[in-house]
Design an enzyme around this catalytic site. Structure first.
Site: not given
Ligand code: IMP
Ligand code: MG
Length: 368
Positions: A192, A267, A306, A312, A324
């Site tokens: 995104k 949201r 990733r 992360r 998630r």
């Protein structure tokens, strides 16, 4: 949004705001003209609602009459004012209050005011519900003004577009169709951020990421940032109103934007409503919700990959990743429904090369 003939209009001024403005104008009239036995002259057709509301609020002796001429065809003034009819009262020595729905170039009011003075009125006052200062070309002072509005075409509350719209109880403005406002969605790992960057360049849009806006306001200790922080520090959710005010400030910073990419907002359905209200107040709307669609398994693999280099923590654990993704779908489902109802939901296949995905997004956007 409403449609009159071939054009779309968006809500601009609500009924209660109009009533408040008329209250204010009427208070002034009551104060200044109580002993003048004024003759109110409404300019037909547009002023009929305004006249009725004003004279109902006038508490002293008065007379009411109407004149008529029109200078408008469609949404553009023809700049020629037609003949005046209906002026039959004896006017010498009288206080006259002209009641107009709207003063635009001022051609109409200039001619009428001159005619009334020629006929011997001792005092000619002008009251208008709407006034467009940017369009006004005359010197004559307007004594009572309901609203000063930008130079945009409006309908409702007596005002028409080619005969339609006079019966609307609130005022609408012509929708400016030239903006592209996207609500961008994509599950974690869908690319995104990358696509937002590309679309921003390609379509000359302003990217508003709610997260960035929050961080910016808090870092710079703006009033809204400080307010937001006070909730965050207490472990509470920032109220939608604070968030929407921050977004409003971002939109206002870019008055000439060709459009916006909203990222991270809305949201909830309530937030989607607020965003729609915000854009409506700027004469535009959400063009589309665009969601990148990527299969869960592909996302999991991408994020794990990733995680090997990003460091992360939330990219390293498959369980966390799956959760998630689930949260994303739970949240998105509501909005997907919301925008689908308005025919504004577009799912775009998010698997492939960056350029391919951009190509798919563009073909959706180009059709909006
Ligand atoms: P003016 O002579 O240019 O001041 O125009 C005044 C007349 O134009 C008004 O009485 C309306 O009939 C029309 N008009 C001006 N602006 C608008 C608008 O935004 N919507 C509808 N009619 C308008
Ligand atoms: Mg008029």
């Amino acid at each position: 949004m409403i449609k009159l003939h071939d054009l779309q209009f968006v809500p601009f001024i609500a009924e209660d705001e109009i009533a408040t403005a008329i209250d204010r104008v009427s208070d002034q009239l009551n104060k200044e003209l109580s002993d003048k036995k004024p003759l109110f002259i409404g300019v037909l057709n547009g002023a009929f609602m305004f006249v009725s509301e004003v004279v109902k609020r006038f508490n002293y002796d008065c007379e009411v009459s109407f004149v008529k001429f029109s200078s408008y065809e469609g949404t553009k003034t023809t700049h020629e004012v037609k003949e005046l009819i209906g002026l039959n009262e004896k006017l010498t020595g009288r206080t006259v209050v002209v009641l107009e729905d709207i003063i635009d170039t001022g051609n109409t009011i200039a001619l009428l005011s001159e005619t009334l003075k020629d006929k011997g009125c001792s005092d000619v006052k002008i009251a208008t519900l709407f006034f467009k200062p940017e369009a006004y070309t005359k010197e004559i002072n307007i004594d009572y003004i309901g609203f000063e509005i930008p130079n945009k075409f409006i309908v409702g509350y007596g005002l028409d577009y080619d005969g339609l719209g006079r019966n609307l109880t609130q005022v609408y403005q012509l929708k400016s169709n030239n903006m592209t406002n996207l609500v961008l969605f994509g599950p974690p790992g869908a690319g995104k951020g990358t696509q937002a960057e590309v679309l921003k360049q390609k379509y000359d849009l302003v990217h508003i990421s709610t997260g960035d806006v929050f961080r910016y306001n808090i870092k710079n200790a703006t009033d809204l940032g400080t307010l937001a922080k006070s909730y965050i520090d207490k472990g509470q959710l920032v109220p939608d109103e604070v968030t929407i005010n921050m977004l409003n400030a971002e939109v206002d910073k870019n008055p000439n934007a060709k459009g916006f990419i909203f990222d991270g907002f809305p949201r909830t359905e309530a937030q989607a409503d607020s965003l729609s209200e915000l854009l409506t107040s700027k004469g535009t709307e959400v063009s589309a919700m665009v969601a990148l669609e990527v299969d869960d398994e592909v996302l999991v693999q991408r994020l794990l990959e990733r995680g090997k280099t990003s460091g992360r923590a939330d990219d390293a654990d498959e369980g966390v990743i799956r959760n998630r993704i689930k949260v994303y779908y739970d949240e998105t489902a509501i909005l997907k429904n919301y925008y689908q109802k308005h025919d504004k939901y577009f799912g775009v296949d998010g698997v492939g090369a960056i350029e391919e995905i951009t190509e798919r997004l563009s073909s959706t956007i180009d059709k909006l």
